[in-house]
Design a protein around this motif. Structure first.
Motif, short mmCIF file in Angstrom:
data_model
loop_
_atom_site.label_atom_id
_atom_site.label_comp_id
_atom_site.label_asym_id
_atom_site.label_seq_id
_atom_site.Cartn_x
_atom_site.Cartn_y
_atom_site.Cartn_z
N PHE A 408 1.07 -1.33 -0.26
CA PHE A 408 -0.09 -0.02 -0.09
C PHE A 408 1.02 0.88 -0.09
N TRP A 409 1.74 1.46 0.99
CA TRP A 409 2.59 2.42 0.63
C TRP A 409 3.21 2.51 -0.04
N LYS A 410 3.91 1.61 -0.91
CA LYS A 410 4.95 1.91 -2.34
C LYS A 410 4.12 2.15 -3.30
N ALA A 411 2.83 1.95 -2.84
CA ALA A 411 2.28 3.10 -4.16
C ALA A 411 2.13 3.98 -3.98
N VAL A 412 1.68 4.48 -2.74
CA VAL A 412 1.76 5.91 -2.52
C VAL A 412 2.20 6.50 -2.57
N GLY A 413 3.89 6.24 -2.17
CA GLY A 413 4.98 6.61 -2.94
C GLY A 413 5.62 7.60 -2.32
N PRO A 414 7.06 8.29 -2.04
CA PRO A 414 7.77 9.71 -0.92
C PRO A 414 7.16 10.50 -0.81
N ILE A 415 7.04 10.48 0.21
CA ILE A 415 6.45 11.81 1.78
C ILE A 415 7.64 13.00 1.14
N GLY A 416 7.85 13.99 0.53
CA GLY A 416 8.11 15.27 0.65
C GLY A 416 8.37 15.77 1.95
N GLY A 417 9.13 16.64 2.00
CA GLY A 417 9.09 17.53 3.44
C GLY A 417 8.10 18.54 3.14
N GLU A 418 7.88 18.77 2.60
CA GLU A 418 6.75 19.79 1.95
C GLU A 418 5.52 19.21 1.77
N LEU A 419 4.41 19.84 2.19
CA LEU A 419 2.49 19.83 1.99
C LEU A 419 2.24 18.91 1.32
N SER A 420 1.41 18.33 0.51
CA SER A 420 0.89 18.34 -1.44
C SER A 420 0.32 19.11 -1.02
N HIS A 421 -0.07 19.71 -2.30
CA HIS A 421 -1.71 21.72 -2.02
C HIS A 421 -2.83 20.02 -2.58
N GLU A 422 -3.20 18.56 -2.76
CA GLU A 422 -4.54 18.22 -2.55
C GLU A 422 -5.52 18.42 -0.93
N SER A 423 -7.04 19.51 -1.77
CA SER A 423 -7.04 19.91 -0.17
C SER A 423 -7.89 18.41 -0.26
N LEU A 424 -8.92 18.15 1.39
CA LEU A 424 -9.41 17.59 1.44
C LEU A 424 -10.82 16.92 0.80
N ASP A 425 -11.56 17.58 -0.07
CA ASP A 425 -12.61 17.73 -1.04
C ASP A 425 -12.07 17.25 -2.05
N GLN A 426 -10.73 17.88 -2.74
CA GLN A 426 -10.14 16.98 -3.66
C GLN A 426 -10.56 15.39 -3.72
N ILE A 427 -9.96 15.37 -2.57
CA ILE A 427 -9.56 13.20 -2.13
C ILE A 427 -10.95 13.24 -2.43
N LEU A 428 -12.02 13.50 -1.93
CA LEU A 428 -13.26 12.87 -1.54
C LEU A 428 -14.01 12.97 -3.00
N ASN A 429 -13.67 13.26 -4.32
CA ASN A 429 -13.41 13.91 -5.35
C ASN A 429 -12.99 12.62 -6.86
N GLN A 430 -11.53 12.25 -6.19
CA GLN A 430 -11.37 10.81 -6.92
C GLN A 430 -11.98 9.67 -7.42
#
Length: 432
Positions: A408-430
């Motif tokens: 699962f986390w391999k598919a998530v990919g690397p987590i960088g030092g900065e926040l992603s710009h994806e909002s909760l609404d964008q996540i829920l609409n995917q």
């Protein structure tokens, strides 16, 4: 006042205060228990499933001594009474109070510790297992129940023999092996396939009990007793959540809860908790979180698992590919069915949504969760949006992301030092 009388006062006052607190706690506990008894009679809440015997686990939870120490006895004593946390990022984004029962804080790392202990101790009470005898516990599992059983078996002197799909995450398989379990990996298959992991575990247990097993290990294995834990159908599963998880939630949250949202694999958690809470909280909304490839969403929403070509018990192709482990199923289990009438709604969660939610939680809350917890959080946020600000929603943090690194986390990919710009609404609409 003399020195002696001053000393006496210094002793009497704390004793009096302590006595008063003790009386107050006794009254409070008695009152709380009376409320519980008022709502939970021997007819099991009038849910139509008849009387049952409450599961009473062994007295291994707490040893309190005269010097005030509070000691848990063995790993068994660490199971349950998990905390509830507020997920700050989701609460802020929705205007609701989104909470999680942190089951990953059980000693085996998941909610499955509860049912593993209940199943084993019920088997002991029935004389099917004998402590410190090397009797064998067989189970078919996608990982977490096997890990919990392996831990309990080690603590009680049994052997765990686990069958699981061969695409289970590497971390879970290695954990099982480090706990001393015998692990057999089988190809993913439908429940109608005799080699499906649950069926394989059942068959092996039956062979041991009928003395027809051809063992390569100990010659005295024919004298061992064995059980098939049968987490999907064994009623000790949902009963453990009715007798323990549900009461814990009510003690922690009282009447403030508006919705309970969780996924279902065996169905024990959602059924047991719902059957306890619904009589106490009649307006509580219970919502199933369901991943791709599972038929439970359709069962809750429309009353059928699939169309006639994929009706229950006849589906012969493999489950739709998904990264989610631990929840989702294509048959109706007994543990799910006993609480199905209490489930009000269901939310379908895609893999893309789950992956994005896992990233969102670790970036904003430092919360490193497994795949099923990510599904639960997507569904909880969806319900929060539906209900509107000001509501309290509880979900379950099932296990840590540490068990899901290679898949699962391999598919998530690397987590960088900065926040992603994806909002909760964008996540829920995917969508996938």
């Amino acid at each position: 006042m003399t020195i002696n009388s001053s000393r006496a006062a210094g002793v009497v006052l704390p004793v009096a205060i302590g006595f008063g607190i003790g009386v107050l706690l006794t009254i409070t506990t008695s009152y709380g228990y009376s409320i519980y008894k008022q709502h939970h009679h021997d007819d099991d809440n009038g849910t139509g499933h008849g009387k049952r015997q409450k599961i009473t686990l062994a007295d291994n939870t707490v040893a309190s001594s005269s010097d005030g120490r509070d000691i848990r006895i063995g790993v068994e004593g660490l199971i349950g009474r998990t905390p509830i946390m507020k997920i700050k990022s989701l609460s802020q984004a929705t205007g609701c109070e989104i909470l999680a029962k942190v089951e990953m804080m059980n000693p085996g790392g998941s909610a499955k510790d509860r049912i593993a202990l209940a199943i084993v101790e019920q088997a002991e009470a029935e004389g099917l297992l004998r402590p410190n005898s090397n009797d064998i516990v067989f189970e078919g599992t996608s990982g977490s129940t096997g890990i919990s059983l392996a831990m309990i078996c080690r603590a009680k002197g049994y052997r765990a023999h686990i069958f699981l799909p061969d695409d289970t995450s590497t971390e879970k398989i290695e954990l099982l092996e480090k706990l001393g379990a015998v692990v057999e990996k089988v190809p993913p298959a439908s429940i109608v396939d005799k080699n499906q992991y649950t069926n394989a575990a059942r068959a092996r247990a039956e062979q041991i009990m009928s003395h027809h097993e051809d063992n390569d290990d100990d010659d005295d294995d024919k004298n061992k007793q064995a059980i098939f834990a049968d987490q999907f159908e064994n009623e000790a599963n949902w009963q453990a959540h009715f007798d323990h998880t549900g009461p814990e939630i009510y003690a922690q949250l009282g009447d403030s809860l508006h919705a309970f949202v969780t996924g279902a694999g065996t169905g024990g958690t959602i059924s047991g908790v719902s059957r306890f809470l619904k009589p106490l909280l009649p307006n509580l909304k219970v919502v199933l979180a369901d991943p791709p490839g599972s038929g439970l969403f359709n069962k809750v929403k429309y009353g059928v698992m699939f169309d006639l070509r994929e009706r229950e018990g006849t589906r012969r192709r493999h489950q739709v590919d998904t990264l989610i482990e631990g929840i989702g199923i294509n048959r109706l289990t007994n543990n799910f069915d006993v609480g199905r009438s209490l489930i009000d709604d269901a939310v379908r969660v895609t893999d893309k949504q789950s992956l994005a939610m896992a990233r969102y939680l670790v970036e904003r809350d430092g919360l490193f969760v497994g795949s099923s917890t990510a599904v639960n959080c997507v569904a909880a946020a969806t319900v929060a949006k539906q209900l509107g600000p000001g509501h309290t929603i509880l979900t379950v943090a099932c296990d840590s992301g540490a068990r899901h690194l290679s898949k699962f986390w391999k598919a998530v990919g690397p987590i960088g030092g900065e926040l992603s710009h994806e909002s909760l609404d964008q996540i829920l609409n995917q969508r996938d």
